[in-house]
Design a protein around this motif. Structure first.
Motif, PDB file in Angstrom:
ATOM      1  N   VAL A 180     -41.713 -14.792  51.460  1.00  0.00           N
ATOM      2  CA  VAL A 180     -41.680 -15.350  49.906  1.00  0.00           C
ATOM      3  C   VAL A 180     -42.912 -14.899  48.988  1.00  0.00           C
ATOM      4  O   VAL A 180     -42.773 -14.610  47.912  1.00  0.00           O
TER       5      VAL A 180
ATOM      6  N   ASP B 118     -39.165 -12.077  43.532  1.00  0.00           N
ATOM      7  CA  ASP B 118     -39.171 -12.845  43.873  1.00  0.00           C
ATOM      8  C   ASP B 118     -37.808 -12.966  45.709  1.00  0.00           C
ATOM      9  O   ASP B 118     -38.659 -12.615  47.029  1.00  0.00           O
ATOM     10  N   ASN B 119     -37.272 -12.745  44.960  1.00  0.00           N
ATOM     11  CA  ASN B 119     -35.720 -12.642  45.943  1.00  0.00           C
ATOM     12  C   ASN B 119     -35.580 -11.650  46.650  1.00  0.00           C
ATOM     13  O   ASN B 119     -35.488 -11.407  47.823  1.00  0.00           O
TER      14      ASN B 119
ATOM     15  N   ILE C 285     -37.995 -11.519  49.404  1.00  0.00           N
ATOM     16  CA  ILE C 285     -37.276 -12.519  50.997  1.00  0.00           C
ATOM     17  C   ILE C 285     -36.656 -11.466  51.694  1.00  0.00           C
ATOM     18  O   ILE C 285     -36.643 -11.446  52.818  1.00  0.00           O
TER      19      ILE C 285
ATOM     20  N   HIS D 156     -34.431 -20.168  50.666  1.00  0.00           N
ATOM     21  CA  HIS D 156     -36.066 -19.681  50.153  1.00  0.00           C
ATOM     22  C   HIS D 156     -35.204 -18.944  48.667  1.00  0.00           C
ATOM     23  O   HIS D 156     -36.310 -18.815  48.405  1.00  0.00           O
TER      24      HIS D 156
END
Lengths: 206, 75, 339
Positions: free
Chosen positions: A73, C315-316, C319, C336
């Motif tokens: 993340v 970010d995605n 992840i 998330h």
């Protein structure tokens, strides 16, 4: 061989031997008790060790998952750079404890699990994913220290049980039989001498 | 049919109509043109759309032109 | 906001909107989630990140390549925003993107603090702020934390740094606080109310997240108030003071009176992990940015919206790639994602 070959079959020797046998027997009894006690102790610790090990394994999975989440993340870059911030390593204090004559370590760890504002990184710029990964690993380290303590104790106990067992066996199967044999020999020998003496006396008389 | 002295006024009116319409169109186009260039800088496909959007305020200038023509030739 | 202001923003907003249309659409994420790592890698290589991937392909491999390519792309995109904007927009974007300077300074100090190698530190720097790559390289060569701070004495960051007394967390917090204060100052200076509004909501969300973390960790009110960022929109100083002094469960209940409650209502009962709450608040921030940028289409807001969206896209993707690589279960990865 052994004792039998180089002893003098005298009465004083016999008394000495008898004393030795008695001593060996009581020593044997004591050692046997110690062995049993140690084994009991070992079993108690074995249970604990098993639990701790399972906990360590569980915590490790949890921690590595938390770290994986934080890494994915926030990015490996963020995690590593945050990790840079931590400098002081936990302090370990080693003490020793006595379990039935066996010296086992007692590890006292300080400042492993820290508070949120003591991690060394700023709170504003980080997220709770980092906190969680850090917490999980701190718990893991604590568990590992505990596991280290218990497992070392276990190892030491095992060593000592082995040693005690060898001593018990040596006493039971070697020392005591040999001493008994020597005693029997002396007794035999003394009786023989007695008989010879009687015979000699009779010859002189006759 | 028009007084010569009035002819001047008509011409003036026609001029003002075209001029103001042009200024108005220009003001409108200013933003649209800037936006069109911005969009085009990212994606050339916006050229057609951008051009179309940019010339829409041009119609105001055309209205001005039409009005001035009417002024000049009808009166 | 006058007509001339609208015109000022027309160019940059149109450009940013065009850039935003190239972001990965939301409904694409479930599809990416179903792909294997090689497919995702290919997908990213064929997308907007192609140039960065090609450039870094020599240095890195696999997921590390993807990660570095994405962070480079992010930095370059932000740089570009600064370069193509003018006047007020340029000023505000520059202030907003000081984030990366803060980030670089923090990384540098942390690295020096822990004695990391120069290469290690350089690898983690992102030259997207006002400190150029060359400035950063100069700084990296300095051996100590104090030396780095000294070298920064001519930058605007110095006031936050000069109080360094061996506690890194303290100046990290000071830097972050400075960043928020500086942006508010910039908003007031330009008189841009929308920027200010956006900022103050951002501060609220940040404060909320921190409150949750600090309350859960059982920190005292005074310690909490030291870290709280002043200038929030809804959560005023007095509110924060009150919230900080409540015990954890009462604190959560007291949040009901704020408009952010709706975003976190259904996840607020489970405090074993704050991740859900943080994701909800991030999502709220993203939605808020999108919403108000529709209300004020020709303003700084669409640009800020883009800055946020781009960050969240990176970010995605990270992840998903990282999650897949470390074999995290799909539900966790999904949980998330900010979508």
């Amino acid at each position: 061989m052994a004792i039998k070959d180089n002893i003098k079959p005298t009465r004083s020797e016999l008394i000495e031997l008898k004393k030795k046998i008695k001593l060996s027997q009581s020593g044997h009894k004591l050692l046997k008790m110690k062995r049993d006690g140690l084994i009991l102790e070992l079993f108690a610790i074995l249970e604990k060790a098993k639990d701790v090990r399972a906990e360590v394994e569980k915590q490790f999975t949890v921690a590595s998952q938390k770290l994986a989440i934080a890494k994915s993340v926030e990015g490996a870059v963020v995690v590593r750079s945050t990790a840079f911030a931590l400098k002081d390593t936990p302090k370990l204090e080693l003490e020793s404890k006595n379990v039935m004559g066996v010296v086992v370590p007692k590890i006292e760890a300080s400042s492993v699990h820290k508070k949120l504002n003591e991690h060394g990184y700023g709170i504003i710029g980080t997220s709770s994913r980092i906190d969680e990964a850090v917490d999980a690993y701190e718990i893991l380290v604590e568990k590992l220290i505990l596991a280290a303590e218990i497992e070392t104790t276990m190892k030491k106990l095992l060593d000592d049980i082995e040693k005690t067992k060898r001593r018990v066996n040596a006493l039971e199967f070697k020392v005591i039989p040999e001493l008994t044999e020597a005693k029997d020999f002396i007794v035999l020998r003394l009786e023989e001498m007695e008989r010879e003496n009687t015979f000699r006396l009779k010859r002189i008389k006759g | 049919m028009v007084d010569p002295s009035q002819a001047g006024m008509v011409a003036l009116g026609a001029g003002i109509a075209v001029g103001l319409a042009g200024i108005g169109a220009g003001m409108g186009e200013q933003a649209i043109g800037a936006a069109a260039v911005g969009a085009m800088a990212e994606d050339e496909k916006f050229f057609g759309k951008g051009l179309l959007m940019t010339v829409i305020p041009e119609s105001i200038a055309i209205f001005g032109l039409v009005v001035s023509l009417i002024l000049l030739f009808v009166f | 906001m006058g007509a001339s202001n609208n015109v000022k923003y027309a160019y940059i907003v149109a450009r940013v909107r065009a850039m935003k249309s190239k972001l990965i659409p939301r409904d694409m994420y479930p599809k990416i989630l179903n792909m294997e790592i090689p497919e995702i890698t290919r997908f990213i290589e064929e997308s907007e990140y192609k140039k960065d991937v090609d450039e870094l392909a020599k240095k890195y491999k696999g997921t590390e390549l993807i990660e570095h390519a994405m962070s480079q792309n992010l930095a370059l995109t932000y740089r570009k925003l600064i370069e193509v904007s003018q006047n007020e927009a340029n000023f505000l974007i520059t202030e907003y993107l000081r984030f990366w300077d803060i980030w670089n300074i923090k990384t540098m100090l942390r690295g020096k603090f822990s004695g990391a190698s120069e290469e290690d530190i350089v690898e983690h720097l992102v030259a997207a702020g006002q400190l150029s790559y060359r400035d950063l390289m100069e700084l990296v060569k300095i051996g100590t934390v104090e030396g780095v701070i000294g070298a920064l004495s001519r930058t605007p960051y110095y006031p936050a740094l000069e109080g360094y007394k061996g506690d890194l967390a303290e100046i990290e917090n000071a830097l972050d606080k400075w960043y928020y204060a500086k942006r508010i100052e910039a908003a007031i200076q330009t008189g841009n109310k929308l920027f200010l509004k956006f900022l103050r909501t951002e501060i609220d969300l940040k404060n909320l997240k921190m409150l949750f973390r600090m309350k859960r960790a059982g920190m005292e009110r005074e310690d909490i108030m030291k870290l709280i960022i002043p200038g929030g929109m809804e959560l005023k100083e007095a509110d924060l003071n009150r919230l900080a002094s409540l015990p954890l469960n009462e604190f959560v209940r007291a949040l009901e009176e704020f408009s952010y409650w709706n975003a976190i209502a259904d996840v607020s009962s489970d405090l074993s992990s704050l991740i859900n709450i943080e994701i909800r608040l991030d999502k709220y921030g993203l939605e808020y940015a999108a919403r108000i940028s529709y209300y004020y289409p020709l303003s700084i807001l669409p640009i800020l919206d883009y800055i946020l969206s781009k960050k969240i896209e990176v970010d995605n993707l990270r992840i998903i790639v990282h999650g897949k690589e470390t074999k995290l279960p799909e539900e966790i990865i999904k949980a998330h994602l900010v979508m």
